[in-house]
Design a protein around this motif. Structure first.
Motif, PDB file in Angstrom:
ATOM      1  N   ALA A 145      39.512 -13.367 -13.092  1.00 62.94           N
ATOM      2  CA  ALA A 145      39.424 -13.494 -11.638  1.00 62.94           C
ATOM      3  C   ALA A 145      40.779 -13.251 -10.983  1.00 62.94           C
ATOM      4  O   ALA A 145      40.863 -12.649  -9.899  1.00 62.94           O
ATOM      5  CB  ALA A 145      38.900 -14.882 -11.269  1.00 62.94           C
ATOM      6  N   LEU A 146      41.849 -13.688 -11.645  1.00 63.70           N
ATOM      7  CA  LEU A 146      43.195 -13.474 -11.118  1.00 63.70           C
ATOM      8  C   LEU A 146      43.529 -11.989 -11.040  1.00 63.70           C
ATOM      9  O   LEU A 146      44.136 -11.518 -10.064  1.00 63.70           O
ATOM     10  CB  LEU A 146      44.209 -14.195 -12.008  1.00 63.70           C
ATOM     11  CG  LEU A 146      45.667 -14.181 -11.566  1.00 63.70           C
ATOM     12  CD1 LEU A 146      45.858 -15.021 -10.314  1.00 63.70           C
ATOM     13  CD2 LEU A 146      46.562 -14.677 -12.696  1.00 63.70           C
ATOM     14  N   TRP A 148      41.428  -9.457 -10.684  1.00 64.48           N
ATOM     15  CA  TRP A 148      40.678  -8.834  -9.594  1.00 64.48           C
ATOM     16  C   TRP A 148      41.233  -9.270  -8.232  1.00 64.48           C
ATOM     17  O   TRP A 148      41.239  -8.486  -7.269  1.00 64.48           O
ATOM     18  CB  TRP A 148      39.198  -9.191  -9.696  1.00 64.48           C
ATOM     19  CG  TRP A 148      38.468  -8.322 -10.660  1.00 64.48           C
ATOM     20  CD1 TRP A 148      38.200  -8.597 -11.968  1.00 64.48           C
ATOM     21  CD2 TRP A 148      37.924  -7.028 -10.403  1.00 64.48           C
ATOM     22  NE1 TRP A 148      37.516  -7.553 -12.537  1.00 64.48           N
ATOM     23  CE2 TRP A 148      37.329  -6.578 -11.608  1.00 64.48           C
ATOM     24  CE3 TRP A 148      37.872  -6.207  -9.284  1.00 64.48           C
ATOM     25  CZ2 TRP A 148      36.697  -5.339 -11.709  1.00 64.48           C
ATOM     26  CZ3 TRP A 148      37.255  -4.970  -9.381  1.00 64.48           C
ATOM     27  CH2 TRP A 148      36.670  -4.553 -10.581  1.00 64.48           C
ATOM     28  N   LEU A 149      41.711 -10.515  -8.141  1.00 67.24           N
ATOM     29  CA  LEU A 149      42.303 -10.971  -6.896  1.00 67.24           C
ATOM     30  C   LEU A 149      43.585 -10.203  -6.591  1.00 67.24           C
ATOM     31  O   LEU A 149      43.847  -9.844  -5.432  1.00 67.24           O
ATOM     32  CB  LEU A 149      42.585 -12.473  -6.979  1.00 67.24           C
ATOM     33  CG  LEU A 149      43.066 -13.154  -5.698  1.00 67.24           C
ATOM     34  CD1 LEU A 149      42.039 -13.025  -4.592  1.00 67.24           C
ATOM     35  CD2 LEU A 149      43.367 -14.630  -5.971  1.00 67.24           C
ATOM     36  N   GLY A 150      44.393  -9.952  -7.628  1.00 67.03           N
ATOM     37  CA  GLY A 150      45.587  -9.152  -7.426  1.00 67.03           C
ATOM     38  C   GLY A 150      45.265  -7.743  -6.969  1.00 67.03           C
ATOM     39  O   GLY A 150      45.937  -7.181  -6.091  1.00 67.03           O
ATOM     40  N   LEU A 151      44.213  -7.161  -7.554  1.00 68.89           N
ATOM     41  CA  LEU A 151      43.778  -5.833  -7.129  1.00 68.89           C
ATOM     42  C   LEU A 151      43.321  -5.848  -5.665  1.00 68.89           C
ATOM     43  O   LEU A 151      43.629  -4.922  -4.897  1.00 68.89           O
ATOM     44  CB  LEU A 151      42.649  -5.352  -8.040  1.00 68.89           C
ATOM     45  CG  LEU A 151      42.028  -3.991  -7.721  1.00 68.89           C
ATOM     46  CD1 LEU A 151      43.079  -2.889  -7.839  1.00 68.89           C
ATOM     47  CD2 LEU A 151      40.843  -3.702  -8.645  1.00 68.89           C
ATOM     48  N   TYR A 152      42.629  -6.893  -5.278  1.00 72.40           N
ATOM     49  CA  TYR A 152      42.147  -6.994  -3.892  1.00 72.40           C
ATOM     50  C   TYR A 152      43.317  -7.145  -2.921  1.00 72.40           C
ATOM     51  O   TYR A 152      43.287  -6.601  -1.809  1.00 72.40           O
ATOM     52  CB  TYR A 152      41.190  -8.174  -3.769  1.00 72.40           C
ATOM     53  CG  TYR A 152      40.581  -8.336  -2.395  1.00 72.40           C
ATOM     54  CD1 TYR A 152      39.804  -7.329  -1.832  1.00 72.40           C
ATOM     55  CD2 TYR A 152      40.791  -9.494  -1.654  1.00 72.40           C
ATOM     56  CE1 TYR A 152      39.242  -7.469  -0.577  1.00 72.40           C
ATOM     57  CE2 TYR A 152      40.232  -9.646  -0.402  1.00 72.40           C
ATOM     58  CZ  TYR A 152      39.456  -8.635   0.135  1.00 72.40           C
ATOM     59  OH  TYR A 152      38.910  -8.777   1.382  1.00 72.40           O
ATOM     60  N   PHE A 153      44.341  -7.878  -3.322  1.00 67.49           N
ATOM     61  CA  PHE A 153      45.527  -8.005  -2.466  1.00 67.49           C
ATOM     62  C   PHE A 153      46.187  -6.650  -2.226  1.00 67.49           C
ATOM     63  O   PHE A 153      46.613  -6.339  -1.111  1.00 67.49           O
ATOM     64  CB  PHE A 153      46.525  -8.976  -3.101  1.00 67.49           C
ATOM     65  CG  PHE A 153      46.196 -10.423  -2.878  1.00 67.49           C
ATOM     66  CD1 PHE A 153      45.131 -10.800  -2.082  1.00 67.49           C
ATOM     67  CD2 PHE A 153      46.950 -11.416  -3.461  1.00 67.49           C
ATOM     68  CE1 PHE A 153      44.808 -12.123  -1.873  1.00 67.49           C
ATOM     69  CE2 PHE A 153      46.653 -12.756  -3.261  1.00 67.49           C
ATOM     70  CZ  PHE A 153      45.589 -13.116  -2.467  1.00 67.49           C
ATOM     71  N   MET A 154      46.292  -5.847  -3.267  1.00 64.02           N
ATOM     72  CA  MET A 154      46.853  -4.508  -3.106  1.00 64.02           C
ATOM     73  C   MET A 154      46.017  -3.693  -2.119  1.00 64.02           C
ATOM     74  O   MET A 154      46.552  -2.975  -1.264  1.00 64.02           O
ATOM     75  CB  MET A 154      46.925  -3.789  -4.456  1.00 64.02           C
ATOM     76  CG  MET A 154      48.005  -4.284  -5.383  1.00 64.02           C
ATOM     77  SD  MET A 154      48.226  -3.211  -6.821  1.00 64.02           S
ATOM     78  CE  MET A 154      46.733  -3.566  -7.744  1.00 64.02           C
ATOM     79  N   GLU A 155      44.707  -3.793  -2.246  1.00 64.10           N
ATOM     80  CA  GLU A 155      43.825  -3.031  -1.371  1.00 64.10           C
ATOM     81  C   GLU A 155      43.935  -3.493   0.081  1.00 64.10           C
ATOM     82  O   GLU A 155      43.851  -2.674   1.002  1.00 64.10           O
ATOM     83  CB  GLU A 155      42.387  -3.154  -1.878  1.00 64.10           C
ATOM     84  CG  GLU A 155      42.168  -2.476  -3.213  1.00 64.10           C
ATOM     85  CD  GLU A 155      40.863  -2.864  -3.879  1.00 64.10           C
ATOM     86  OE1 GLU A 155      40.453  -2.174  -4.829  1.00 64.10           O
ATOM     87  OE2 GLU A 155      40.259  -3.874  -3.467  1.00 64.10           O
ATOM     88  N   LEU A 156      44.132  -4.786   0.295  1.00 65.14           N
ATOM     89  CA  LEU A 156      44.298  -5.283   1.662  1.00 65.14           C
ATOM     90  C   LEU A 156      45.565  -4.731   2.305  1.00 65.14           C
ATOM     91  O   LEU A 156      45.568  -4.374   3.495  1.00 65.14           O
ATOM     92  CB  LEU A 156      44.339  -6.817   1.662  1.00 65.14           C
ATOM     93  CG  LEU A 156      43.032  -7.554   1.390  1.00 65.14           C
ATOM     94  CD1 LEU A 156      43.262  -9.059   1.431  1.00 65.14           C
ATOM     95  CD2 LEU A 156      41.953  -7.160   2.386  1.00 65.14           C
TER      96      LEU A 156
END
Length: 267
Positions: A145-146, A148-156
């Motif tokens: 989960a961490l 994927w969360l890091g990937l989502y932060f990059m996308e934001l």
């Protein structure tokens, strides 16, 4: 104000679903992730880490296809598309337009990541159950989960920058070029900084370090290597300051974008 932002965001979300932006990317990702069930058979050792990297790489590819094609198309000002004139007409202000568009696309890519993460975790469990424990020693749900969360932060962060560029230039292709160039600078800057640091040029090293305020280092959000290790530290150990930095970066970028939209002529 919040109701107007949410109403616009809902329109953009429905428009994205109507264009099958998510469905097409999901089908592509499903085919690629299903290939992971055959991919691991060609790995002689450390199957867990290679499979986890493969799943996260698919998530990265899918997310960036969404950003650089669907998001750019939605945000860019096109002379042939007159919908922006309708959206920016009263009673929706340009600042509300910026927030509504960003919120809608952030929710769409969040939904995409959640679906892909759930499917990917199931595939990793299937791979772990089909090989000997020595080849896939551990699968940490928390670290997964961490990652994927890091990937989502990059996308934001990239999503906010795309919206910023859409206010500076007209047309989808220039926005796409600027966004891709921005991403490559963010990826390449740490490499240049390390090379200059080894050469001993202190002034240039400080200058390149200061550039991270504009071009953040995305490698600090890359946690793929931790997926196959037990969770020993709380999330705050990894995201204690990074969450605040991402929130501040996105907030400042959106504020500047709102000012640009206020000054920009629509004609």
């Amino acid at each position: 104000m919040l109701s107007k932002i949410w109403s616009l965001a809902l329109l953009v979300i429905l428009d994205g679903l109507r264009r099958h932006a998510l469905i097409g990317l999901l089908l592509l990702a499903l085919l690629l992730e299903a290939a992971g069930l055959f991919f691991f058979q060609f790995i002689p050792r450390d199957i867990g880490r290679a499979s986890a990297d493969f799943i996260l790489s698919i998530g990265w590819l899918t997310g960036f296809l969404f950003l650089f094609f669907h998001a750019v198309q939605v945000m860019a000002w096109d002379e042939e598309r007159r919908t922006i004139h309708t959206l920016l007409a009263r009673p929706i202000s340009r600042g509300q337009y910026v927030l509504g568009i960003y919120l809608a696309l952030a929710l769409l890519i969040l939904a995409l990541n959640i679906i892909l993460a759930g499917i990917g975790y199931g595939i990793l469990e299937m791979i772990q159950g089909s090989v000997k424990p020595i080849y896939f020693t551990n699968l940490s749900l928390g670290h997964y989960a961490l990652a994927w969360l890091g990937l989502y932060f990059m996308e934001l962060v990239i999503l906010s920058v795309i919206l910023f560029f859409s206010g500076l230039v007209r047309g989808g292709f220039p926005v796409l070029l600027l966004s891709v160039s921005y991403y490559f600078i963010c990826v390449g800057l740490p490499v240049v900084r390390e090379a200059v640091k080894r050469d001993g040029d202190a002034a240039m090293s400080r200058f390149l370090k200061g550039m991270t305020a504009v071009f953040p280092d995305f490698s600090r959000f890359d946690f793929k290597s931790l997926i196959t290790t037990p969770l020993q530290q709380p999330f705050s150990h990894y995201f204690g300051s990074d969450c605040l930095l991402v929130a501040a970066y996105v907030a400042v970028t959106l504020m500047i974008t709102a000012v640009i939209y206020q000054k920009r002529d629509l004609q």
